[in-house]
Design a protein around this motif. Structure first.
Motif, PDB file in Angstrom:
ATOM      1  N   ASN A  18     -68.394  60.566 -13.705  1.00 29.44           N
ATOM      2  CA  ASN A  18     -68.234  59.136 -13.992  1.00 29.44           C
ATOM      3  C   ASN A  18     -67.797  58.933 -15.449  1.00 29.44           C
ATOM      4  OD1 ASN A  18     -70.584  59.731 -15.318  1.00 29.44           O
ATOM      5  ND2 ASN A  18     -71.819  58.093 -14.386  1.00 29.44           N
ATOM      6  N   GLU A  19     -67.148  59.962 -16.008  1.00 39.00           N
ATOM      7  CA  GLU A  19     -66.593  59.844 -17.356  1.00 39.00           C
ATOM      8  C   GLU A  19     -65.510  58.770 -17.352  1.00 39.00           C
ATOM      9  OE1 GLU A  19     -67.596  61.505 -20.078  1.00 39.00           O
ATOM     10  OE2 GLU A  19     -69.188  62.407 -18.869  1.00 39.00           O
ATOM     11  N   SER A  20     -65.411  58.005 -18.427  1.00 36.99           N
ATOM     12  CA  SER A  20     -64.528  56.841 -18.452  1.00 36.99           C
ATOM     13  C   SER A  20     -63.064  57.211 -18.233  1.00 36.99           C
ATOM     14  CB  SER A  20     -64.682  56.090 -19.773  1.00 36.99           C
ATOM     15  OG  SER A  20     -64.387  56.940 -20.873  1.00 36.99           O
ATOM     16  N   ASP A  21     -62.619  58.333 -18.823  1.00 38.29           N
ATOM     17  CA  ASP A  21     -61.216  58.712 -18.650  1.00 38.29           C
ATOM     18  C   ASP A  21     -60.926  59.154 -17.221  1.00 38.29           C
ATOM     19  OD1 ASP A  21     -62.826  60.962 -19.044  1.00 38.29           O
ATOM     20  OD2 ASP A  21     -61.191  62.152 -19.884  1.00 38.29           O
ATOM     21  N   VAL A  22     -61.903  59.778 -16.570  1.00 37.99           N
ATOM     22  CA  VAL A  22     -61.739  60.215 -15.179  1.00 37.99           C
ATOM     23  C   VAL A  22     -61.697  59.002 -14.248  1.00 37.99           C
ATOM     24  CG1 VAL A  22     -62.776  61.539 -13.293  1.00 37.99           C
ATOM     25  CG2 VAL A  22     -62.826  62.434 -15.637  1.00 37.99           C
ATOM     26  N   LEU A  23     -62.572  58.040 -14.504  1.00 39.03           N
ATOM     27  CA  LEU A  23     -62.566  56.820 -13.692  1.00 39.03           C
ATOM     28  C   LEU A  23     -61.234  56.093 -13.829  1.00 39.03           C
ATOM     29  CD1 LEU A  23     -66.144  55.381 -14.366  1.00 39.03           C
ATOM     30  CD2 LEU A  23     -65.388  56.821 -12.461  1.00 39.03           C
ATOM     31  N   ALA A  24     -60.718  56.002 -15.059  1.00 34.11           N
ATOM     32  CA  ALA A  24     -59.438  55.318 -15.288  1.00 34.11           C
ATOM     33  C   ALA A  24     -58.296  56.045 -14.575  1.00 34.11           C
ATOM     34  CB  ALA A  24     -59.158  55.215 -16.780  1.00 34.11           C
ATOM     35  N   GLU A  25     -58.327  57.369 -14.634  1.00 36.59           N
ATOM     36  CA  GLU A  25     -57.267  58.176 -14.006  1.00 36.59           C
ATOM     37  C   GLU A  25     -57.236  57.993 -12.495  1.00 36.59           C
ATOM     38  OE1 GLU A  25     -55.984  62.911 -13.656  1.00 36.59           O
ATOM     39  OE2 GLU A  25     -57.653  62.287 -14.939  1.00 36.59           O
ATOM     40  N   HIS A  26     -58.374  57.679 -11.892  1.00 33.34           N
ATOM     41  CA  HIS A  26     -58.483  57.551 -10.445  1.00 33.34           C
ATOM     42  C   HIS A  26     -58.607  56.096  -9.989  1.00 33.34           C
ATOM     43  CE1 HIS A  26     -59.410  61.784 -11.148  1.00 33.34           C
ATOM     44  NE2 HIS A  26     -59.057  61.997  -9.898  1.00 33.34           N
ATOM     45  N   SER A  27     -58.090  55.192 -10.825  1.00 33.95           N
ATOM     46  CA  SER A  27     -58.220  53.761 -10.514  1.00 33.95           C
ATOM     47  C   SER A  27     -56.996  53.178  -9.823  1.00 33.95           C
ATOM     48  CB  SER A  27     -58.482  52.969 -11.798  1.00 33.95           C
ATOM     49  OG  SER A  27     -57.364  53.049 -12.672  1.00 33.95           O
ATOM     50  N   GLY A  28     -55.890  53.935  -9.767  1.00 34.64           N
ATOM     51  CA  GLY A  28     -54.683  53.367  -9.178  1.00 34.64           C
ATOM     52  C   GLY A  28     -53.637  54.412  -8.887  1.00 34.64           C
ATOM     53  N   ASP A  29     -52.423  53.923  -8.545  1.00 35.11           N
ATOM     54  CA  ASP A  29     -51.290  54.815  -8.293  1.00 35.11           C
ATOM     55  C   ASP A  29     -50.103  54.308  -9.091  1.00 35.11           C
ATOM     56  OD1 ASP A  29     -50.524  52.591  -6.818  1.00 35.11           O
ATOM     57  OD2 ASP A  29     -50.654  53.583  -4.864  1.00 35.11           O
ATOM     58  N   LYS A  30     -48.888  54.389  -8.548  1.00 34.74           N
ATOM     59  CA  LYS A  30     -47.698  53.975  -9.291  1.00 34.74           C
ATOM     60  C   LYS A  30     -47.429  52.474  -9.190  1.00 34.74           C
ATOM     61  CE  LYS A  30     -47.001  57.888 -11.024  1.00 34.74           C
ATOM     62  NZ  LYS A  30     -47.257  58.064 -12.465  1.00 34.74           N
ATOM     63  N   TRP A  31     -48.212  51.762  -8.383  1.00 36.14           N
ATOM     64  CA  TRP A  31     -48.118  50.306  -8.367  1.00 36.14           C
ATOM     65  C   TRP A  31     -48.917  49.777  -9.554  1.00 36.14           C
ATOM     66  CZ3 TRP A  31     -50.857  45.912  -5.548  1.00 36.14           C
ATOM     67  CH2 TRP A  31     -49.993  44.824  -5.388  1.00 36.14           C
ATOM     68  N   PHE A  32     -48.780  48.476  -9.863  1.00 37.72           N
ATOM     69  CA  PHE A  32     -49.374  47.967 -11.102  1.00 37.72           C
ATOM     70  C   PHE A  32     -50.883  47.750 -10.994  1.00 37.72           C
ATOM     71  CE2 PHE A  32     -49.262  43.995  -8.881  1.00 37.72           C
ATOM     72  CZ  PHE A  32     -50.211  43.188  -9.482  1.00 37.72           C
ATOM     73  N   ALA A  33     -51.423  47.549  -9.768  1.00 38.19           N
ATOM     74  CA  ALA A  33     -52.841  47.196  -9.617  1.00 38.19           C
ATOM     75  C   ALA A  33     -53.736  48.415  -9.862  1.00 38.19           C
ATOM     76  CB  ALA A  33     -53.102  46.634  -8.230  1.00 38.19           C
ATOM     77  N   ALA A  34     -54.935  48.147 -10.381  1.00 37.94           N
ATOM     78  CA  ALA A  34     -55.909  49.219 -10.608  1.00 37.94           C
ATOM     79  C   ALA A  34     -57.313  48.634 -10.538  1.00 37.94           C
ATOM     80  CB  ALA A  34     -55.679  49.878 -11.965  1.00 37.94           C
ATOM     81  N   HIS A  35     -58.251  49.472 -10.101  1.00 33.54           N
ATOM     82  CA  HIS A  35     -59.664  49.092 -10.090  1.00 33.54           C
ATOM     83  C   HIS A  35     -60.475  50.376 -10.171  1.00 33.54           C
ATOM     84  CE1 HIS A  35     -63.596  47.669  -8.704  1.00 33.54           C
ATOM     85  NE2 HIS A  35     -63.179  46.458  -8.982  1.00 33.54           N
ATOM     86  N   GLU A  36     -61.353  50.456 -11.133  1.00 30.76           N
ATOM     87  CA  GLU A  36     -62.090  51.702 -11.328  1.00 30.76           C
ATOM     88  C   GLU A  36     -63.174  51.880 -10.267  1.00 30.76           C
ATOM     89  OE1 GLU A  36     -63.602  52.316 -15.220  1.00 30.76           O
ATOM     90  OE2 GLU A  36     -61.599  52.457 -16.128  1.00 30.76           O
ATOM     91  N   PRO A  37     -63.344  53.105  -9.783  1.00 28.14           N
ATOM     92  CA  PRO A  37     -64.470  53.400  -8.906  1.00 28.14           C
ATOM     93  C   PRO A  37     -65.738  53.532  -9.735  1.00 28.14           C
ATOM     94  CG  PRO A  37     -63.274  55.413  -9.369  1.00 28.14           C
ATOM     95  CD  PRO A  37     -62.518  54.296 -10.054  1.00 28.14           C
ATOM     96  N   GLU A  38     -66.863  53.645  -9.059  1.00 29.19           N
ATOM     97  CA  GLU A  38     -68.116  53.880  -9.771  1.00 29.19           C
ATOM     98  C   GLU A  38     -68.258  55.345 -10.148  1.00 29.19           C
ATOM     99  OE1 GLU A  38     -72.937  53.272  -9.000  1.00 29.19           O
ATOM    100  OE2 GLU A  38     -71.488  52.195  -7.768  1.00 29.19           O
TER     101      GLU A  38
END
Length: 460
Positions: A18-38
């Motif tokens: 649940n490291e912040s950089d890992v959560l950010a990396e797994h929050s989206g794809d090549k589309w603009f939307a993103a949402h971080e997992p827990e």
């Protein structure tokens, strides 16, 4: 005990973060939307996935599976939070068998790596999405990915002959196998291929392979107008030829490439065709010669013919750079993978020009002319920063999708629905079809944990 601690106890500390950089990396794809997992879970085996889904189903925790994260529609955005399930570590090519003409792979294998590995054994895996160096076979299965060679060879669904799928309750389904024909019950493979992670998590794929064609030729031709290029496409088919790939590009795409790559590399003209042939060397040479004559009669300019893998790839380098050249304009490239009946190719490109005039966005069209799957790219300034720009884009897409559907086309041929096309899902399907989708989702995922928030809302 918080969620991370429970998952560490279940799967192991090295598989959970649940490291912040890992959560950010797994929050989206090549589309603009993103949402971080827990939390992010890095599965190492089918057993890991099974234990995770059994736990998540019991606790009703969302699980969003992901491969390379190179989708274009927000399909792996964990919009309900919960767990992002990365399959990147399940990246083994388990077997390539020449006699059976199959490969057995884990979902995290990069598509380009598989293609190279089977090629080294004189075998051929045809699907070739543009992002094949960055996308995974698991992601290709989730979206039923294609690429330029779809024209002759078909899409991922045509090559997946066996799947191992972990269902939402943690049970493991094995369907199909290493045989090339199978009519044992319903076609469950096709149910999961293209299901966008909504029905189960694929943990192993058996793929049908073909003999590697020994010969290849590529023809590159420029035309004064898109209508002339489309007429050449019709003439090629009318003469009885079936190229492996047949790609078209419009004026805006070519101009972007000229600015990015240089005028010496990009042929003159307002439209461009790229035609790929494969097969036995003698037949490829004969077909290339005949198609060259056909193109010359239709006033093609800057006509080039290449033979052999290395020289053909030099001509294809331009096509593979189109997306990067469009991004180099500084505008946000919104890639729509619509499909129209082949007879509507010119109509589509002319309609794109009317959209450009009406809504004020430059529009670039290129893609798979042979099967009508054209990438209509709306090029928007300040898209990520200005909500009014995004609203204007949606109005342009309303018009585009309405016209495509009116022609008997579809709103996605390769990328899927995900989040990006969720708004138009009801327009693109009948009430009966949507209800059947909901029933299948309810049956296979009754607690609604798998990739929730996408085009089929969770229930239960």
């Amino acid at each position: 005990m918080d969620l991370k601690e429970k998952l560490v106890e279940l799967i192991g500390a090295e598989a959970v973060s649940n490291e912040s950089d890992v959560l950010a990396e797994h929050s989206g794809d090549k589309w603009f939307a993103a949402h971080e997992p827990e939390v992010v879970v890095f599965a190492g085996s089918t057993s890991d996935v099974g234990k995770l889904l059994k736990f998540a189903s019991r606790e009703k925790i969302p699980v969003t599976a992901r491969g390379g994260g190179f989708g274009y529609v927000g399909g792996c955005v964990p919009v309900r939070g919960g767990i992002a399930l990365s399959l990147a570590r399940m990246n083994q090519i388990k077997e390539i068998n020449f006699a059976d003409a199959i490969a057995i792979v884990e979902p995290g294998v990069f598509t380009a790596d598989l293609k190279a590995a089977v090629r080294a054994q004189k075998l051929f895996y045809p699907p070739d999405p543009a992002s094949m160096k960055d996308c995974t076979i698991g992601g290709n299965v989730a979206t039923n990915a294609g690429g330029p060679r779809c024209l002759k060879y078909g899409v991922t669904r045509n090559y997946a002959i066996g799947l191992e799928v972990v269902l939402a309750n943690g049970e493991v389904l094995r369907t199909g196998g290493r045989v090339h024909k199978n009519k044992t019950g319903f076609d469950l493979i096709s149910l999961f291929v293209g299901s966008e992670g909504l029905l189960g998590v694929v943990t192993e794929i058996t793929l049908r392979l073909l003999p590697l064609p020994p010969g290849r030729a590529t023809l590159s031709a420029a035309f004064a107008t898109a209508a002339q290029a489309a007429e050449a496409v019709r003439a090629i088919f009318a003469a009885g030829f079936l190229p492996a790939s047949l790609e078209i590009a419009d004026h805006f795409t070519l101009e972007a490439a000229r600015r990015d790559l240089g005028k010496m590399i990009v042929p003159d003209g307002n439209a461009h065709l790229l035609i790929d042939l494969d097969g036995q060397e003698e037949s490829v040479r004969s077909e290339a010669s005949a198609i060259r004559e056909l193109l010359e009669k239709r006033k093609a300019n800057a006509l080039k013919v290449a033979t052999g893998e290395a020289d053909c790839e030099k001509l294809w380098a331009l096509r593979r750079q189109f997306s990067n050249s469009l991004r180099a304009t500084g505008l946000t490239k919104l890639n729509q993978d619509i499909v129209v009946p082949r007879s509507r190719l010119v109509d589509l490109m002319e309609f794109a020009e009317t959209l450009q005039t009406k809504h004020g966005f430059p529009i670039a069209c290129f893609g798979h002319a042979g099967d009508g799957n054209i990438h209509v790219n709306i090029m928007a300034d300040r898209y990520n920063r200005d909500i009014t720009v995004r609203e204007k884009v949606e109005h342009a897409l309303d018009d585009l999708f309405a016209q495509v559907l009116a022609w008997g086309g579809v709103i996605t041929g390769e990328h899927g629905i995900g989040l990006a096309k969720k708004r138009w899902w009801p327009d693109a399907t009948s009430g009966v079809a949507r209800e059947l989708h909901c029933q299948l989702k309810q049956t296979l995922d009754p607690r609604g944990i798998l990739n929730p928030g996408k085009f089929i809302e969770p229930s239960g």
